[in-house]
Design a protein around this motif. Structure first.
Motif, PDB file in Angstrom:
ATOM      1  N   SER A   1      -8.125   4.732   1.119  1.00 15.52           N
ATOM      2  CA  SER A   1      -8.681   4.432  -0.155  1.00 15.52           C
ATOM      3  C   SER A   1      -7.732   4.505  -1.452  1.00 15.52           C
ATOM      4  O   SER A   1      -7.538   3.674  -2.054  1.00 15.52           O
ATOM      5  CB  SER A   1     -10.062   4.795  -0.452  1.00 15.52           C
ATOM      6  OG  SER A   1     -10.572   4.316  -1.553  1.00 15.52           O
ATOM      7  N   PRO A   2      -7.272   5.770  -1.686  1.00 22.21           N
ATOM      8  CA  PRO A   2      -6.596   6.025  -2.939  1.00 22.21           C
ATOM      9  C   PRO A   2      -5.351   5.055  -2.964  1.00 22.21           C
ATOM     10  O   PRO A   2      -4.636   4.805  -3.824  1.00 22.21           O
ATOM     11  CB  PRO A   2      -6.421   7.340  -3.076  1.00 22.21           C
ATOM     12  CG  PRO A   2      -6.457   7.856  -1.608  1.00 22.21           C
ATOM     13  CD  PRO A   2      -7.571   7.100  -0.992  1.00 22.21           C
ATOM     14  N   LYS A   3      -4.488   5.040  -1.561  1.00 20.75           N
ATOM     15  CA  LYS A   3      -3.231   4.190  -1.446  1.00 20.75           C
ATOM     16  C   LYS A   3      -3.563   2.632  -1.642  1.00 20.75           C
ATOM     17  O   LYS A   3      -2.522   2.167  -2.227  1.00 20.75           O
ATOM     18  CB  LYS A   3      -2.715   4.408   0.090  1.00 20.75           C
ATOM     19  CG  LYS A   3      -2.691   5.808   0.291  1.00 20.75           C
ATOM     20  CD  LYS A   3      -1.386   6.384  -0.197  1.00 20.75           C
ATOM     21  CE  LYS A   3      -1.196   7.777   0.515  1.00 20.75           C
ATOM     22  NZ  LYS A   3       0.113   8.537  -0.106  1.00 20.75           N
ATOM     23  N   LEU A   4      -4.972   2.065  -1.724  1.00 20.35           N
ATOM     24  CA  LEU A   4      -5.028   0.868  -1.884  1.00 20.35           C
ATOM     25  C   LEU A   4      -5.086   0.362  -3.272  1.00 20.35           C
ATOM     26  O   LEU A   4      -4.635  -0.672  -3.632  1.00 20.35           O
ATOM     27  CB  LEU A   4      -6.275   0.302  -1.211  1.00 20.35           C
ATOM     28  CG  LEU A   4      -6.522   0.426   0.363  1.00 20.35           C
ATOM     29  CD1 LEU A   4      -7.806  -0.049   0.677  1.00 20.35           C
ATOM     30  CD2 LEU A   4      -5.356  -0.363   1.062  1.00 20.35           C
ATOM     31  N   GLU A   5      -5.195   1.446  -4.082  1.00 19.47           N
ATOM     32  CA  GLU A   5      -4.844   0.977  -5.532  1.00 19.47           C
ATOM     33  C   GLU A   5      -3.685   0.515  -5.872  1.00 19.47           C
ATOM     34  O   GLU A   5      -3.427  -0.049  -7.060  1.00 19.47           O
ATOM     35  CB  GLU A   5      -5.283   2.614  -6.384  1.00 19.47           C
ATOM     36  CG  GLU A   5      -6.634   3.167  -6.082  1.00 19.47           C
ATOM     37  CD  GLU A   5      -6.592   4.430  -6.784  1.00 19.47           C
ATOM     38  OE1 GLU A   5      -5.741   5.009  -7.558  1.00 19.47           O
ATOM     39  OE2 GLU A   5      -7.910   5.152  -6.746  1.00 19.47           O
ATOM     40  N   ALA A   6      -2.327   0.864  -5.167  1.00 18.88           N
ATOM     41  CA  ALA A   6      -1.179   0.548  -5.482  1.00 18.88           C
ATOM     42  C   ALA A   6      -0.810  -1.098  -4.913  1.00 18.88           C
ATOM     43  O   ALA A   6       0.119  -1.449  -5.455  1.00 18.88           O
ATOM     44  CB  ALA A   6      -0.176   1.178  -4.578  1.00 18.88           C
ATOM     45  N   LEU A   7      -1.720  -1.533  -4.289  1.00 21.54           N
ATOM     46  CA  LEU A   7      -1.493  -2.977  -3.845  1.00 21.54           C
ATOM     47  C   LEU A   7      -1.691  -3.788  -5.042  1.00 21.54           C
ATOM     48  O   LEU A   7      -2.756  -3.703  -5.938  1.00 21.54           O
ATOM     49  CB  LEU A   7      -2.609  -3.207  -2.845  1.00 21.54           C
ATOM     50  CG  LEU A   7      -2.143  -2.576  -1.603  1.00 21.54           C
ATOM     51  CD1 LEU A   7      -3.375  -2.916  -0.707  1.00 21.54           C
ATOM     52  CD2 LEU A   7      -1.159  -2.934  -0.896  1.00 21.54           C
ATOM     53  N   SER A   8      -0.871  -4.885  -5.176  1.00 23.26           N
ATOM     54  CA  SER A   8      -1.205  -6.018  -6.089  1.00 23.26           C
ATOM     55  C   SER A   8      -1.232  -7.338  -5.455  1.00 23.26           C
ATOM     56  O   SER A   8      -0.351  -7.920  -5.123  1.00 23.26           O
ATOM     57  CB  SER A   8       0.258  -5.981  -7.032  1.00 23.26           C
ATOM     58  OG  SER A   8       0.235  -6.980  -8.149  1.00 23.26           O
ATOM     59  N   PRO A   9      -2.513  -7.736  -5.352  1.00 25.72           N
ATOM     60  CA  PRO A   9      -2.700  -9.034  -4.675  1.00 25.72           C
ATOM     61  C   PRO A   9      -2.098 -10.320  -5.099  1.00 25.72           C
ATOM     62  O   PRO A   9      -1.841 -11.170  -4.470  1.00 25.72           O
ATOM     63  CB  PRO A   9      -4.218  -9.060  -4.463  1.00 25.72           C
ATOM     64  CG  PRO A   9      -4.789  -8.343  -5.516  1.00 25.72           C
ATOM     65  CD  PRO A   9      -3.633  -7.254  -5.892  1.00 25.72           C
ATOM     66  N   GLY A  10      -2.088 -10.314  -6.547  1.00 25.37           N
ATOM     67  CA  GLY A  10      -1.448 -11.642  -7.033  1.00 25.37           C
ATOM     68  C   GLY A  10      -2.283 -12.786  -6.746  1.00 25.37           C
ATOM     69  O   GLY A  10      -3.421 -12.635  -7.277  1.00 25.37           O
ATOM     70  N   PHE A  11      -1.855 -13.781  -5.946  1.00 26.02           N
ATOM     71  CA  PHE A  11      -2.576 -14.841  -5.612  1.00 26.02           C
ATOM     72  C   PHE A  11      -3.451 -14.539  -4.474  1.00 26.02           C
ATOM     73  O   PHE A  11      -4.261 -15.676  -3.865  1.00 26.02           O
ATOM     74  CB  PHE A  11      -1.957 -16.170  -5.372  1.00 26.02           C
ATOM     75  CG  PHE A  11      -1.169 -16.658  -6.744  1.00 26.02           C
ATOM     76  CD1 PHE A  11      -2.061 -17.149  -7.623  1.00 26.02           C
ATOM     77  CD2 PHE A  11       0.273 -16.494  -7.021  1.00 26.02           C
ATOM     78  CE1 PHE A  11      -1.179 -17.636  -8.806  1.00 26.02           C
ATOM     79  CE2 PHE A  11       0.889 -16.887  -8.063  1.00 26.02           C
ATOM     80  CZ  PHE A  11      -0.055 -17.532  -8.991  1.00 26.02           C
TER      81      PHE A  11
END
Length: 513
Positions: A329-339
């Motif tokens: 879960s804390p790792k997912l904070e780094a994701l940038s989904p954009g579109f």
């Protein structure tokens, strides 16, 4: 909701007989000029310097239709088409874009390799149950590259050399296993993938050997003597007679599950739900096989072709979805989904056998809780513990160790290499110099000056003489005499004198409890 859920990669996938999907991007050299757009304003070419000559390096489809081609003199090309757009060649841009596209190709299969300067190789062996028939995989791969702004041709064969030769010739063939030679025979020699240098196709053409079939019909010995072993090896690899290493950009995961989405995921809540469902699928498969994972990798593919990865390591094998979700879960904070993400894959990068554990046994719940806590701590901070080290030198008496490594059995005794005398719980990172007054050379000091303040010594014990470790230390390193001092205000110091009493300096090395 996922449009498609990919099953776990079967064990031994990497050892299956290869089926290579080759993707050739013939216009990559000009497509990188405008960020991967299939449409350029009129004819465009790139040039590079070869010695004192300027030659055409790449041409877009409009320029190729007017007769311009790589290797042509730049002056001749401009004379033929005065309106052609001319740009410096960007090999570093091609390499960077090819690397990005190789990450995108991981959505096709877990094994992807580069074939510079303008090719990709994907091992799709064993994926038919997940991806469908090879024809459909090839069609989807070419269409996906087109959506990213790159024209591509592809082919599938049992060897990388055969598949790429067909793709470079623009033949979208699906070569059955064992029929690579028949498929390659009518192709020009220049279509072979070179090994250890360029292929001597011009010299071969002067001998009347224009097709790969012409080469196969020749005695092997004279060819090798005249043109070297590289030509024979390229021919054997293409026909499948010799094995060729597949240098994947990522190691194949032990287990792999994925979701494809018709509508890209943008919100964090949707990404969390997808990750939790993938964890349930992955852990269920691991439980069936009696294995647990030690390293977890989540790969998120963006709708615009970008790829992002996050990973989590575990100190002990686990297949508990709740515990793994807390780590991820804390790792997912780094994701940038954009579109948005249109594909999310979850991989067990490393697994090991794991027996079923009965809950509620004495000590098990507490130990598992401690391991789970350390797992969560390690995702944000480095975690380690100290363990004894065989050395009488104070700063070497302990070393950092993996917090999950087994503790040595103390058995109510002092660990090997540790001094039986009382030592500070923590040494200063850098010993601080001080002044000391003593009656005799080996007597403990009765007064010291530290950080500009004089302290009266109420009680003292020492010296404890430590000799250098000759097997580690440089020659001539001075010995040390250590003293434990108690000041009049109650503070306790651990000080040392380095060298002989007449010339040694005094240092504060630690604070006693």
């Amino acid at each position: 909701m996922p449009a498609h859920a990919a099953a776990a990669v079967p064990q031994g996938f990497e050892a299956a007989r290869p089926r290579i999907l080759a993707l050739h991007l013939p216009w990559l050299g000009t497509e990188v000029l405008c960020g991967g757009s299939l449409r350029l304003a009129g004819p465009v070419l790139t040039w590079h310097a070869v010695g004192n000559r300027r030659l055409v390096a790449a041409a877009n489809p409009q320029a190729a239709a007017l007769g311009l081609h790589p290797g042509q003199a730049l002056g001749d090309a401009q004379a033929m088409v005065p309106a052609v757009g001319v740009h410096p060649h960007r090999p570093e841009g091609m390499a960077a874009r090819l690397q990005e596209l190789s990450l995108w190709a991981l959505r096709i299969a877990p094994l992807v390799a580069l074939d510079p300067p303008d090719g990709l190789l994907v091992n799709i062996a064993g994926t038919e149950g997940v991806l469908g028939r090879e024809e459909a995989v090839l069609r989807r791969a070419v269409a996906g590259l087109a959506r990213l702004g790159h024209a591509a041709s592809g082919a599938v064969a049992g060897s990388a050399g055969a598949a790429m030769a067909l793709a470079r010739c623009g033949i979208p063939a699906l070569v059955p296993p064992g029929e690579e030679l028949a498929a390659l025979a009518p192709l020009p020699v220049a279509a072979l993938r070179p090994v250890g240098g360029e292929l001597p196709h011009l010299a071969l053409a002067r001998l009347g050997l224009h097709r790969i079939g012409d080469l196969v019909a020749q005695p092997r010995g004279p060819l090798v003597r005249r043109f070297g072993a590289g030509l024979a090896l390229a021919l054997d690899r293409a026909t499948g007679a010799a094995a060729e290493p597949f240098r994947s950009i990522r190691p194949v995961p032990d287990r792999h599950v994925a979701f494809d989405f018709e509508e890209p995921l943008i919100t964090r809540a949707a990404i969390d739900i997808a990750a939790e469902r993938l964890l349930v699928l992955l852990c269920a498969r691991l439980a069936e096989e009696g294995r647990g994972l030690r390293r977890l990798l989540l790969r998120a593919h963006r709708a615009d072709g970008g790829v992002q990865e996050v990973s989590a390591g575990l100190g002990q094998a686990s297949r508990d979805p709740r515990h793994l979700a807390r780590l991820l879960s804390p790792k997912l904070e780094a994701l940038s989904p954009g579109f948005g993400f249109d594909r999310i894959a979850l991989m067990a990068g490393e697994t090991e056998p794991m027996a079923a554990v009965q809950s509620g046994l004495d000590g098990e719940d507490g130990r598992d809780a401690l391991i789970a806590l350390l797992d969560r701590v390690e995702q944000r901070l480095p975690a380690w513990r100290l363990r004894p080290r065989a050395s009488h030198w104070p700063e070497r008496a302990v070393e950092r160790a993996d917090p999950f490594s087994p503790m040595p059995a103390l058995e109510d005794r002092i660990p090997e290499g540790w001094s039986p005398r009382l030592r500070p719980l923590r040494l200063l990172r850098r010993p601080e110099r001080l002044e000391a007054m003593a009656v005799l050379p080996d007597d403990p000091p009765f007064r010291i000056r530290w950080r500009g303040t004089w302290f009266q010594v109420r009680a003292a014990e020492g010296p404890e003489r430590l000799a250098p470790e000759w097997w580690r230390d440089r020659p001539g390193r001075p010995m040390r005499d250590y003293y434990r001092l108690e000041m009049a205000d109650g503070r306790r110091f651990w000080i040392c004198r380095a060298g002989e009493p007449s010339e040694g300096g005094w240092f504060l090395h630690g604070l006693m409890p």
